[in-house]
Design a protein around this motif. Structure first.
Motif, PDB file in Angstrom:
ATOM      1  N   THR A  29     -21.163 -25.092 -25.901  1.00  0.00           N
ATOM      2  CA  THR A  29     -21.393 -24.117 -27.065  1.00  0.00           C
ATOM      3  C   THR A  29     -19.924 -24.203 -27.877  1.00  0.00           C
ATOM      4  O   THR A  29     -20.341 -23.919 -28.983  1.00  0.00           O
ATOM      5  CB  THR A  29     -21.792 -22.915 -26.299  1.00  0.00           C
ATOM      6  N   LEU A  32     -20.761 -27.012 -29.890  1.00  0.00           N
ATOM      7  CA  LEU A  32     -21.956 -26.783 -31.021  1.00  0.00           C
ATOM      8  C   LEU A  32     -21.350 -25.807 -32.254  1.00  0.00           C
ATOM      9  O   LEU A  32     -21.777 -25.881 -33.443  1.00  0.00           O
ATOM     10  CB  LEU A  32     -22.967 -26.137 -30.473  1.00  0.00           C
ATOM     11  N   ALA A  33     -20.470 -24.898 -31.968  1.00  0.00           N
ATOM     12  CA  ALA A  33     -20.158 -23.866 -32.986  1.00  0.00           C
ATOM     13  C   ALA A  33     -19.279 -24.635 -33.881  1.00  0.00           C
ATOM     14  O   ALA A  33     -19.139 -24.380 -35.068  1.00  0.00           O
ATOM     15  CB  ALA A  33     -19.284 -22.643 -32.058  1.00  0.00           C
ATOM     16  N   THR A  36     -21.163 -26.731 -36.230  1.00  0.00           N
ATOM     17  CA  THR A  36     -21.996 -26.271 -37.157  1.00  0.00           C
ATOM     18  C   THR A  36     -21.274 -25.068 -38.207  1.00  0.00           C
ATOM     19  O   THR A  36     -21.866 -24.720 -39.247  1.00  0.00           O
ATOM     20  CB  THR A  36     -23.232 -25.687 -36.608  1.00  0.00           C
ATOM     21  N   ALA A  38     -20.279 -22.317 -36.775  1.00  0.00           N
ATOM     22  CA  ALA A  38     -20.801 -21.099 -36.444  1.00  0.00           C
ATOM     23  C   ALA A  38     -19.713 -20.513 -35.830  1.00  0.00           C
ATOM     24  O   ALA A  38     -18.499 -20.782 -35.295  1.00  0.00           O
ATOM     25  CB  ALA A  38     -21.810 -21.391 -35.496  1.00  0.00           C
ATOM     26  N   ARG A  40     -20.143 -18.009 -33.705  1.00  0.00           N
ATOM     27  CA  ARG A  40     -20.339 -17.747 -32.294  1.00  0.00           C
ATOM     28  C   ARG A  40     -21.927 -18.714 -32.029  1.00  0.00           C
ATOM     29  O   ARG A  40     -22.911 -19.021 -33.014  1.00  0.00           O
ATOM     30  CB  ARG A  40     -21.064 -16.183 -32.194  1.00  0.00           C
ATOM     31  N   ALA A  41     -21.942 -19.540 -31.053  1.00  0.00           N
ATOM     32  CA  ALA A  41     -22.893 -19.974 -30.378  1.00  0.00           C
ATOM     33  C   ALA A  41     -23.658 -19.641 -28.980  1.00  0.00           C
ATOM     34  O   ALA A  41     -22.622 -19.592 -28.062  1.00  0.00           O
ATOM     35  CB  ALA A  41     -22.878 -21.778 -30.583  1.00  0.00           C
ATOM     36  N   ILE A 134     -27.199 -20.206 -33.039  1.00  0.00           N
ATOM     37  CA  ILE A 134     -25.740 -20.194 -33.698  1.00  0.00           C
ATOM     38  C   ILE A 134     -25.756 -19.038 -34.844  1.00  0.00           C
ATOM     39  O   ILE A 134     -26.753 -18.830 -35.468  1.00  0.00           O
ATOM     40  CB  ILE A 134     -25.631 -21.655 -34.529  1.00  0.00           C
ATOM     41  N   GLU A 135     -24.610 -18.189 -35.101  1.00  0.00           N
ATOM     42  CA  GLU A 135     -24.518 -16.911 -35.784  1.00  0.00           C
ATOM     43  C   GLU A 135     -23.253 -17.069 -36.704  1.00  0.00           C
ATOM     44  O   GLU A 135     -22.349 -17.919 -36.292  1.00  0.00           O
ATOM     45  CB  GLU A 135     -24.565 -15.990 -34.736  1.00  0.00           C
ATOM     46  N   HIS A 136     -23.247 -16.501 -37.820  1.00  0.00           N
ATOM     47  CA  HIS A 136     -22.272 -16.318 -38.541  1.00  0.00           C
ATOM     48  C   HIS A 136     -22.472 -14.967 -39.443  1.00  0.00           C
ATOM     49  O   HIS A 136     -23.375 -14.618 -39.677  1.00  0.00           O
ATOM     50  CB  HIS A 136     -22.103 -17.529 -39.597  1.00  0.00           C
ATOM     51  N   ASP A 145     -27.390 -28.355 -40.613  1.00  0.00           N
ATOM     52  CA  ASP A 145     -27.203 -27.731 -39.167  1.00  0.00           C
ATOM     53  C   ASP A 145     -28.417 -27.460 -38.475  1.00  0.00           C
ATOM     54  O   ASP A 145     -28.705 -27.444 -37.218  1.00  0.00           O
ATOM     55  CB  ASP A 145     -26.700 -26.342 -39.604  1.00  0.00           C
TER      56      ASP A 145
END
Length: 364
Positions: A29, A32-33, A36, A38, A40-41, A134-136, A145
């Motif tokens: 994770t 991954l963050a 991309t 992000a 938060r992942a 995945i968040e932003h 992405d």
């Protein structure tokens, strides 16, 4: 999407290595963050019987006090509306909720500092739902992405299914070792030369039973360890018994290992097994009190009788008169259903009482 060689190295390797992490998939994770952009992942899993697993990497932009995910955006809930392995934007997910549910979820996400997201529902086997997110807060994700998530989907599904199978095997092993430890049983799997391949967590009677080392056992006159191993391996003897390494050590039984479904075979595997006496009389008496409704004195007397003590001397040792000891024994037999001392020994030492008396194991 075909994953780039760098993605295979930077994402797939930690994805599968994450099965052995505690907690799992933290490195995956995190990467991954980073890949991309992000803030938060997360990798969320909801299994049967309300079992859950939430693996999150939080960037510095998120406060640890903020909730990890809105309550309505649960994998089990989204599994009913999201197509497996399709990547959704945050707006697409909210549109599926509709009406008040959308407004409520949108407010929760906004309060958590989530402005943009991508989500993918991943098959995780029967009765399980998984979600990759995945968040932003301020920046939207690109089509690349989303394509990356889509390309990772089948690999994540495979890792999750392997993880569930590994969890099942772990739980079975933990239950078996817990039960054996309650009876004082220790085991190790040896190769034909006596080297330890795997050993259980509790080894009171198997000193030095560490994987990769040769089991250290004393040799019986005329039957050294090597001869015993050879006899069991060849089938000349079904089993062999060797003494422990000292006065307090228990004898060790060697026998052929049972057939195994393990992928890596072990020709001529041998199980070394020992059993130390379970001598915590206070714990056993307490277990009998709870299991059969005995009084404290009845519990102590029942344990003494199960150890083979005669009734009157056992009662005297507990401060009871012979007549009181006889009365207590009658109550013990009535409450336990035993038909005499021999039956009481069988009931106590061959029943569930030793398991109830055993200390609870701690997570390793």
């Amino acid at each position: 999407m075909t994953l780039a060689p760098s993605d295979e190295r930077d994402l797939l390797v930690p994805l599968h290595a994450g099965l052995l992490e505690q907690p799992p998939w933290q490195e995956f994770t995190r990467r991954l963050a980073a890949r991309t952009g992000a803030e938060r992942a997360g990798l969320l899993l909801r299994g049967p019987a309300e079992m859950t697993l939430d693996c999150w990497f939080r960037g510095t932009a998120f406060s640890p006090a903020l909730p990890p995910v809105a309550p309505r955006l649960d994998p089990r809930f989204l599994g009913a509306v999201l197509r497996p392995l399709r990547v959704y934007t945050l707006d697409e997910v909210l549109d599926m909720l509709g009406g008040e549910s959308r407004d409520r979820a949108g407010a929760q996400l906004s309060a958590a500092g989530i402005g943009f997201a991508r989500a993918m529902q991943v098959p995780a086997g029967a009765s399980a739902e998984a979600l990759v997110v995945i968040e932003h807060a301020t920046r939207d994700f690109t089509a690349a992405d989303g394509a990356l998530l889509s390309g990772l989907g089948p690999h994540i599904a495979t890792a999750l299914q392997l993880g569930r199978e590994l969890d099942t095997l772990r739980r079975r092993a933990e239950m078996a070792e817990d039960a054996l430890a309650a009876l004082g049983v220790s085991q190790a799997l040896l190769d034909a030369g006596g080297q330890v391949v795997v050993a259980d967590r509790s080894r009171p009677g198997l000193p030095g039973a560490e994987p990769g080392t040769r089991l250290r056992l004393a040799s019986r006159a005329g039957q050294p360890l090597a001869d015993a191993l050879a006899a069991v391996t060849s089938g000349t003897d079904r089993h062999a018994v060797l003494p422990g390494t000292g006065p307090a050590s228990e004898a060790v039984l060697l026998r052929s290992a049972p057939a195994s479904a393990a992928a890596m075979t072990l020709p001529h595997g041998i199980v070394a097994l020992s059993r130390a006496p379970v001598d915590d009389d206070a714990a056993l008496a307490h277990a009998l009190i709870g299991l059969y409704g005995l009084s404290a004195k009845e519990g102590d007397l029942a344990v003494a009788l199960s150890r083979g003590a005669a009734l009157v001397p056992a009662g005297v040792a507990l401060g009871l008169t012979p007549e009181t000891a006889r009365n207590y024994s009658k109550r013990i037999y009535a409450k336990t259903g035993a038909r005499g001392q021999a039956d009481l020994v069988r009931l106590i030492l061959g029943g569930v009482a030793p398991f109830a008396a055993a200390p609870r194991p701690t997570a390793s």
